[in-house]
Scaffold this motif. Structure first.
Motif, PDB file in Angstrom:
ATOM      1  N   GLU A  34       0.824  -1.215   0.000  1.00 33.26           N
ATOM      2  CA  GLU A  34       0.000   0.000   0.000  1.00 33.26           C
ATOM      3  C   GLU A  34       0.857   1.264   0.000  1.00 33.26           C
ATOM      4  O   GLU A  34       0.524   2.238  -0.668  1.00 33.26           O
ATOM      5  N   HIS A  35       1.921   1.245   0.765  1.00 33.31           N
ATOM      6  CA  HIS A  35       2.709   2.466   0.963  1.00 33.31           C
ATOM      7  C   HIS A  35       3.872   2.640  -0.011  1.00 33.31           C
ATOM      8  O   HIS A  35       4.303   3.765  -0.241  1.00 33.31           O
ATOM      9  N   PHE A  36       4.399   1.537  -0.556  1.00 27.36           N
ATOM     10  CA  PHE A  36       5.657   1.658  -1.301  1.00 27.36           C
ATOM     11  C   PHE A  36       5.663   1.013  -2.683  1.00 27.36           C
ATOM     12  O   PHE A  36       6.724   0.858  -3.277  1.00 27.36           O
ATOM     13  N   SER A  37       4.520   0.667  -3.228  1.00 28.03           N
ATOM     14  CA  SER A  37       4.508   0.007  -4.532  1.00 28.03           C
ATOM     15  C   SER A  37       5.042   0.898  -5.649  1.00 28.03           C
ATOM     16  O   SER A  37       5.539   0.390  -6.661  1.00 28.03           O
ATOM     17  N   ASP A  38       5.018   2.197  -5.461  1.00 19.38           N
ATOM     18  CA  ASP A  38       5.499   3.100  -6.506  1.00 19.38           C
ATOM     19  C   ASP A  38       7.023   3.167  -6.599  1.00 19.38           C
ATOM     20  O   ASP A  38       7.556   3.646  -7.597  1.00 19.38           O
ATOM     21  N   ILE A  39       7.735   2.679  -5.592  1.00 12.04           N
ATOM     22  CA  ILE A  39       9.208   2.789  -5.636  1.00 12.04           C
ATOM     23  C   ILE A  39       9.882   1.479  -6.037  1.00 12.04           C
ATOM     24  O   ILE A  39      11.107   1.424  -6.108  1.00 12.04           O
ATOM     25  N   TRP A  40       9.101   0.440  -6.279  1.00 10.30           N
ATOM     26  CA  TRP A  40       9.640  -0.868  -6.675  1.00 10.30           C
ATOM     27  C   TRP A  40       8.993  -1.318  -7.978  1.00 10.30           C
ATOM     28  O   TRP A  40       7.841  -0.983  -8.247  1.00 10.30           O
ATOM     29  N   SER A  41       9.681  -2.154  -8.731  1.00 11.04           N
ATOM     30  CA  SER A  41       9.018  -2.893  -9.803  1.00 11.04           C
ATOM     31  C   SER A  41       8.205  -3.991  -9.115  1.00 11.04           C
ATOM     32  O   SER A  41       8.438  -4.299  -7.941  1.00 11.04           O
ATOM     33  N   ALA A  42       7.289  -4.593  -9.841  1.00 12.68           N
ATOM     34  CA  ALA A  42       6.479  -5.676  -9.250  1.00 12.68           C
ATOM     35  C   ALA A  42       7.370  -6.817  -8.779  1.00 12.68           C
ATOM     36  O   ALA A  42       7.197  -7.342  -7.664  1.00 12.68           O
ATOM     37  N   ALA A  43       8.346  -7.201  -9.588  1.00 16.62           N
ATOM     38  CA  ALA A  43       9.244  -8.304  -9.218  1.00 16.62           C
ATOM     39  C   ALA A  43      10.139  -7.907  -8.046  1.00 16.62           C
ATOM     40  O   ALA A  43      10.363  -8.707  -7.132  1.00 16.62           O
ATOM     41  N   MET A  86       9.506  -5.701  -5.706  1.00 19.77           N
ATOM     42  CA  MET A  86       8.661  -5.658  -4.506  1.00 19.77           C
ATOM     43  C   MET A  86       8.457  -7.064  -3.964  1.00 19.77           C
ATOM     44  O   MET A  86       8.615  -7.303  -2.764  1.00 19.77           O
ATOM     45  N   GLN A  87       8.128  -8.002  -4.827  1.00 23.21           N
ATOM     46  CA  GLN A  87       7.883  -9.367  -4.375  1.00 23.21           C
ATOM     47  C   GLN A  87       9.139  -9.982  -3.769  1.00 23.21           C
ATOM     48  O   GLN A  87       9.068 -10.645  -2.733  1.00 23.21           O
TER      49      GLN A  87
END
Length: 173
Positions: A25-34, A36-37
């Motif tokens: 919720e808070h940090f998805s904009d600073i990572w790629s999807a992979a 982040m996972q």
């Protein structure tokens, strides 16, 4: 008002789910999807959570519950940890996250007061944390609670170089 208690091994599934949900919720904009996972798989793995919960001399996980006893947030404190800037050791507030649906209810201040008391009880001279340079609202929140900016350190995700602000709050014993 929230209920706060130390996490136990039985809380790992809830803690893992809250950790993954709040971080997305808070940090998805600073990572790629992979990216982040990968981060979440390491930081909130069952093994990582179990090892840190089973090391109370080094770490403390706190769980926050609403009036209906639903998990709404958590914090992780690392005891007697050196700051990344020279000259100070204290309690590192490594994580403090609430679900976005719980924002603006005063829960952060309640949890922080609990953390301050826990740190004083453990003879910690200060609490320090790192917050994204770009997160001005979090910096203002921590300043309103007595934290002061001590400097900046680098931080990168797989998507960007962002940087962190190091903040510290002395504790009167």
């Amino acid at each position: 008002m929230i209920g706060i208690r130390e996490a136990t091994i039985e809380d790992i599934p809830l803690l893992r789910n809250l950790g993954m949900a709040t971080y997305r919720e808070h940090f998805s904009d600073i990572w790629s999807a992979a990216g982040m996972q990968d981060f979440l798989n390491k930081d909130f793995s069952i093994r990582e959570l179990q090892q840190s919960i089973e090391s109370p001399a080094c770490h403390c996980w706190l769980m926050a519950f609403d009036a209906d006893n639903q998990g709404v947030g958590f914090a992780k404190i690392n005891w007697s940890k050196p700051m990344p800037l020279p000259g100070q050791v204290g309690a590192e507030l490594q994580k403090v996250y609430f679900l976005k649906t719980q924002a603006g209810r005063g829960y952060g201040k309640q949890l922080l007061q609990f953390i301050f008391q826990s740190a004083k009880d453990r003879q910690q001279g200060s609490i320090w944390l790192e917050v994204l340079k770009s997160n001005a609202s979090a910096q203002r929140f921590y300043e309103s609670c007595g934290f002061e900016v001590r400097g900046e350190i680098p931080f990168s995700t797989d998507k960007a170089d962002i940087g962190m602000v190091v903040m510290n709050c002395g504790l009167s014993r």
